[in-house]
Design an enzyme around this catalytic site. Sequence first.
Site, PDB file in Angstrom:
ATOM      1  N   GLN A  97     -10.335 -14.204  -2.102  1.00 31.41           N
ATOM      2  CA  GLN A  97     -11.438 -13.344  -2.553  1.00 31.41           C
ATOM      3  C   GLN A  97     -12.057 -13.803  -3.871  1.00 31.41           C
ATOM      4  O   GLN A  97     -13.058 -13.231  -4.321  1.00 31.41           O
ATOM      5  CB  GLN A  97     -10.948 -11.898  -2.700  1.00 31.41           C
ATOM      6  N   HIS A 159      -8.493  -9.024  -4.991  1.00 29.33           N
ATOM      7  CA  HIS A 159      -9.005  -7.838  -5.696  1.00 29.33           C
ATOM      8  C   HIS A 159      -9.575  -8.155  -7.078  1.00 29.33           C
ATOM      9  O   HIS A 159      -9.007  -7.773  -8.095  1.00 29.33           O
ATOM     10  CB  HIS A 159      -7.899  -6.787  -5.831  1.00 29.33           C
ATOM     11  N   GLU A 253     -13.162   4.620  -0.453  1.00 31.15           N
ATOM     12  CA  GLU A 253     -13.670   5.782  -1.184  1.00 31.15           C
ATOM     13  C   GLU A 253     -15.077   5.587  -1.728  1.00 31.15           C
ATOM     14  O   GLU A 253     -15.454   4.490  -2.117  1.00 31.15           O
ATOM     15  CB  GLU A 253     -12.760   6.080  -2.395  1.00 31.15           C
ATOM     16  N   TYR A 263      -8.868   7.543 -11.597  1.00 32.89           N
ATOM     17  CA  TYR A 263      -9.223   7.710 -10.176  1.00 32.89           C
ATOM     18  C   TYR A 263      -8.023   7.588  -9.235  1.00 32.89           C
ATOM     19  O   TYR A 263      -8.181   7.548  -8.027  1.00 32.89           O
ATOM     20  CB  TYR A 263     -10.399   6.784  -9.819  1.00 32.89           C
ATOM     21  N   TYR A 274      -0.879  -1.680   2.915  1.00 36.30           N
ATOM     22  CA  TYR A 274      -0.631  -2.551   4.067  1.00 36.30           C
ATOM     23  C   TYR A 274       0.834  -2.932   4.185  1.00 36.30           C
ATOM     24  O   TYR A 274       1.310  -3.287   5.239  1.00 36.30           O
ATOM     25  CB  TYR A 274      -1.450  -3.832   3.940  1.00 36.30           C
TER      26      TYR A 274
END
Lengths: 385, 385
Positions: A97, A159, A253, A263, A274
């Site tokens: 990513q 991430h 979300e 949050y 996962y």
Amino acid sequence: MLVLSRSGGSLIAAFAALSLMAGPVQAHEEVVEESLSTEYLSARLLKVADGFTHPWAVALLPDGRKLVTQRPGGVYLIDNGDKTRLEGAPEVHATNQGGMLDIVVHPEYGDNGWVYMTYSKGDADGTVPALARAKLDGGSLVDFEELFESNTATEPGRHYGSRILFLEDGTLLMTIGDRGAHPPRAQDTMDHSGTIVRLNYDGSVPDDNPFVDREGYAPEIYTYGHRNIQGIALRSDTGEVWVTEHGPRGGDELNLIEPGQNYGWPVATLGRDYRTEGDFPDAETRQHDDMADPVFEFLPTLAPSGLAIVNGEHFPHWEGNLLAGGLRAERVLRLSVETGEVLHAEELLHGTVGRIRDVRQGPDGYIYILNDAEDGALYRLEPGG
Amino acid sequence: MLVLSRSGGSLIAAFAALSLMAGPVQAHEEVVEESLSTEYLSARLLKVADGFTHPWAVALLPDGRKLVTQRPGGVYLIDNGDKTRLEGAPEVHATNQGGMLDIVVHPEYGDNGWVYMTYSKGDADGTVPALARAKLDGGSLVDFEELFESNTATEPGRHYGSRILFLEDGTLLMTIGDRGAHPPRAQDTMDHSGTIVRLNYDGSVPDDNPFVDREGYAPEIYTYGHRNIQGIALRSDTGEVWVTEHGPRGGDELNLIEPGQNYGWPVATLGRDYRTEGDFPDAETRQHDDMADPVFEFLPTLAPSGLAIVNGEHFPHWEGNLLAGGLRAERVLRLSVETGEVLHAEELLHGTVGRIRDVRQGPDGYIYILNDAEDGALYRLEPGG
């Protein structure tokens, strides 16, 4: 059907009015869908530029030129039919990513010429999401300045978050993913992982950040307890900041951002990690009194990417609506949000261009979309057709 | 992708185990999708029978035969490759949404041979949803008995509801749509429109119905304030009755049915009436203290049709899950519901067979699906492939 016959008249009138708004197709553009039928308007989808390897973000310059990043590295300038890979783009560590990520034009670009970008920086031992700015000079990015990097390096690949949003108070927000780190770090208030940071335009810390004088908190942090925010947008009429955030399996979300809030991730989540086979988290982990609940959970999974909030003359029935791109869901969700609730949703572009990576509204009022693909492209959605 | 590599091993093991469960394809069956990839299993979709004009419901007999209604009229018996249009089916008034509707096999069919069905009865001046039963005798329905009809006739065409569910206490539920009547009637407790009625098997009123002795209430009413329920199912392990209900634009609901409750339509609704252009209902009309809130709102619109709740050996990872068919959404949503919340959702069959009209689990444990089309068909979903 009954529904159509009741509302058909006004819809046809709306189509007729809106179809005047679509401009001529430029020579370098290709009509992908001449007439996409949506609840309020007929839209046309054009391919503006292609040949990008996993494009990640598009920035729209006031003069109509566009900048497109591609995750494996590189920034492209699109000037009508011409596509130039810019010199001077940052070196990135591109694994999974990570790579070249967001790009946004400064709100006073006309005066200062700054373009802001994020990327993963480092090596195989560890990477950080970083923020920099540069100016466009012909086929080059010049005056490159690194402004900020996350304070904790992590094994590359997961991430990064890394969306940039300019607020109207002289500061910007940058989203930073939790890096998929174990033990998890999004509740560690000294760690930038799993947060949104708020910075002055030069990367310094604003005096009025929520934790700026609080012991045990990194002063850049604006909100924390995030997993991986890859969509952020400002609603101009209300000043609200909305984000879309990847959950674990389930649990994607939509959040309304309030400074200083926690949050919840990974203490409170609607999804499952996962790693854990089988059961969903029990009720204690879905909500927590001290933590902000999401406004909406995307069910089924969206795998949210770029987020835009519509305003302006071209899409009157979509005014103030959120357009949330989805990777895995391969669609854009149009969300009507009022009084803190999602009141209505419509799927757009499902089955058209595959995985959606970015959604932006340009200064011309049209919607620009990137798809995430080995051979990805930049699209424009406009009323009419 | 990371997700697959983490869970790949166990998924492959699961596929291997489950693929043993798919039986041989019969000569009259056609494989539509050999290998549908879902989150927990690979599934095979077969076409079992076709050539139905807008089929509405399928009933699965214990011996493997099937009964299929088609909305313009007619009941078909499917016996392996043979398809017979039965004599003795009721005359129906088939306009728009009205016609031959639900069909369900009595839980003690082996002893009593009863098949229950609903349909719209009347003429162009007015129709009612009606309930009847009959027995199967060769190519005919015999011993036909009308058991119940709604107490208010309305101009034909809209919102019949008309799903049947057998409870385990010797009674049955029948859903009755609000008939799209103006002024609205779903809050009129003397009117069967917009209710679920509970009846004994012979159509009489059970002594323990919630309003049986209450002045101003029709004694058949079990719940009211419904718009148009076209999916109803019993969760066998908990005894819960779940329904899916069409809202106006937006506002499709999943509701948990509790006897005596008012489900709010049209006083409290999450959607908009098609007649009102423009704004959503304000907050006062989205919730009402005295009325039951939905467990879940389908966003975007599902246009819900048949509902099944999975149990048994063939779909272990789907145990207790709701399978909600969608007309407009052209998919089946698999919903995992625990502690009164939808925890997870997955889209199934999107882009495969178009508008979904009915979803049932057969006595063989497989999932049966009808699509709503001019040339509709009966499909079976089974693990493996």
